[in-house]
Design an enzyme around this catalytic site. Structure first.
Site, mmCIF file in Angstrom:
data_model
loop_
_atom_site.group_PDB
_atom_site.id
_atom_site.type_symbol
_atom_site.label_atom_id
_atom_site.label_comp_id
_atom_site.label_asym_id
_atom_site.label_seq_id
_atom_site.Cartn_x
_atom_site.Cartn_y
_atom_site.Cartn_z
ATOM 1 N N ASN A 1 0.843 -1.199 0.000
ATOM 2 C CA ASN A 1 0.000 0.000 0.000
ATOM 3 C C ASN A 1 0.874 1.243 0.000
ATOM 4 O O ASN A 1 1.958 1.268 0.586
ATOM 5 C CB ASN A 1 -1.003 0.001 1.158
ATOM 6 C CG ASN A 1 -0.388 -0.148 2.533
ATOM 7 O OD1 ASN A 1 0.685 -0.723 2.681
ATOM 8 N ND2 ASN A 1 -1.063 0.365 3.534
ATOM 9 N N GLU B 1 0.324 5.244 0.700
ATOM 10 C CA GLU B 1 -0.617 6.273 1.159
ATOM 11 C C GLU B 1 -0.198 7.659 0.668
ATOM 12 O O GLU B 1 0.877 7.841 0.092
ATOM 13 C CB GLU B 1 -0.717 6.229 2.690
ATOM 14 C CG GLU B 1 -1.289 4.903 3.156
ATOM 15 C CD GLU B 1 -1.679 4.876 4.625
ATOM 16 O OE1 GLU B 1 -1.234 5.762 5.398
ATOM 17 O OE2 GLU B 1 -2.422 3.951 5.005
ATOM 18 N N CYS C 1 -4.111 0.820 -2.525
ATOM 19 C CA CYS C 1 -4.009 -0.419 -1.751
ATOM 20 C C CYS C 1 -2.937 -1.345 -2.337
ATOM 21 O O CYS C 1 -2.614 -1.257 -3.533
ATOM 22 C CB CYS C 1 -5.331 -1.176 -1.767
ATOM 23 S SG CYS C 1 -6.640 -0.381 -0.853
ATOM 24 N N GLU D 1 -3.125 -4.455 -3.140
ATOM 25 C CA GLU D 1 -3.609 -5.324 -4.222
ATOM 26 C C GLU D 1 -3.576 -4.604 -5.563
ATOM 27 O O GLU D 1 -3.161 -5.152 -6.579
ATOM 28 C CB GLU D 1 -5.056 -5.772 -3.962
ATOM 29 C CG GLU D 1 -5.257 -6.556 -2.695
ATOM 30 C CD GLU D 1 -5.563 -5.682 -1.488
ATOM 31 O OE1 GLU D 1 -4.898 -4.642 -1.299
ATOM 32 O OE2 GLU D 1 -6.473 -6.043 -0.717
ATOM 33 N N CYS E 1 -10.350 -4.767 0.132
ATOM 34 C CA CYS E 1 -11.460 -3.801 0.188
ATOM 35 C C CYS E 1 -12.317 -3.927 -1.066
ATOM 36 O O CYS E 1 -11.954 -4.582 -2.049
ATOM 37 C CB CYS E 1 -10.916 -2.385 0.349
ATOM 38 S SG CYS E 1 -10.251 -1.687 -1.170
ATOM 39 N N CYS F 1 -10.689 -2.849 -4.398
ATOM 40 C CA CYS F 1 -9.742 -3.835 -4.936
ATOM 41 C C CYS F 1 -10.464 -5.052 -5.509
ATOM 42 O O CYS F 1 -10.044 -5.609 -6.528
ATOM 43 C CB CYS F 1 -8.747 -4.243 -3.856
ATOM 44 S SG CYS F 1 -7.564 -2.928 -3.506
HETATM 45 N N1 THU Z 1 -5.406 -1.333 2.379
HETATM 46 C C1 THU Z 1 -4.854 -2.181 1.468
HETATM 47 O O1 THU Z 1 -3.678 -2.047 1.090
HETATM 48 N N2 THU Z 1 -5.643 -3.167 0.956
HETATM 49 C C2 THU Z 1 -6.950 -3.355 1.286
HETATM 50 O O2 THU Z 1 -7.627 -4.149 0.657
HETATM 51 C C3 THU Z 1 -7.517 -2.618 2.420
HETATM 52 C C4 THU Z 1 -6.761 -1.412 2.848
HETATM 53 C C5 THU Z 1 -4.573 -0.239 2.895
HETATM 54 C C6 THU Z 1 -4.987 1.125 2.434
HETATM 55 C C7 THU Z 1 -4.477 1.998 3.538
HETATM 56 O O3 THU Z 1 -3.132 2.337 3.260
HETATM 57 C C8 THU Z 1 -4.513 1.120 4.770
HETATM 58 O O4 THU Z 1 -4.645 -0.201 4.318
HETATM 59 C C9 THU Z 1 -5.656 1.442 5.721
HETATM 60 O O5 THU Z 1 -6.855 1.490 5.055
#
Ligand code: THU
Length: 136
Positions: free
Chosen positions: A42, A44, A53, A55, A90, A93
């Protein structure tokens, strides 16, 4: 490449996670049908909503490198990089995976090598909106 190997690659990918806002670190490893594997994490952003994310980072990396067919993904993550529960993908994704991966595409989420759960994409995003609806 078995699910334990994929889990370990996903776990390794957590090391590059950039998550200074949520401190929730995620890594993913994507297995292509030709055997190639891509890792991602991920990423940010201060504007929050531009966060990518793990994925999608991983899938976009594979697509950018010319990959077309996908077998499985493993997702691993947790607060401060500590893996205490399954890191389920999520909704965004799931939708993006459904653009490129078939119903039987496997999604592994794991806590350790001996605790890996397996889902099929079609079970995580049933009745999806996809290109078939657009006559593609
Ligand atoms: N996140 C992911 O990398 N994948 C997901 O499917 C759910 C959320 C990350 C996004 C963000 O950087 C952190 O988790 C909190 O939401």
């Amino acid at each position: 490449m078995n699910k334990k190997d994929l889990f370990n690659l996903a776990k390794d990918a957590i090391r590059n996670s950039y998550a200074p806002y949520s401190n929730y670190n995620v890594g993913a490893a994507l297995l292509c049908k030709n055997g190639n594997v891509y890792k991602g994490c991920n990423v940010e952003n201060a504007s929050y909503s531009l966060t990518n994310c793990a994925e999608r980072t991983t899938l976009f990396s594979a697509i950018s490198n010319g990959e077309k067919e996908f077998e499985a993904i493993c997702i691993v993550g947790g607060k401060n990089g500590v893996i205490t529960e399954y890191a389920m993908p999520c909704g965004a994704c799931r939708q993006v995976l459904s653009e490129f991966c078939g119903d039987d595409f496997k999604i592994f989420v794991g806590i350790n090598e001996n605790d890996i759960k397996e889902f099929k994409l079609c079970d995580l995003i049933p009745y999806s909106f996809n290109k078939s609806k657009l006559g593609e």
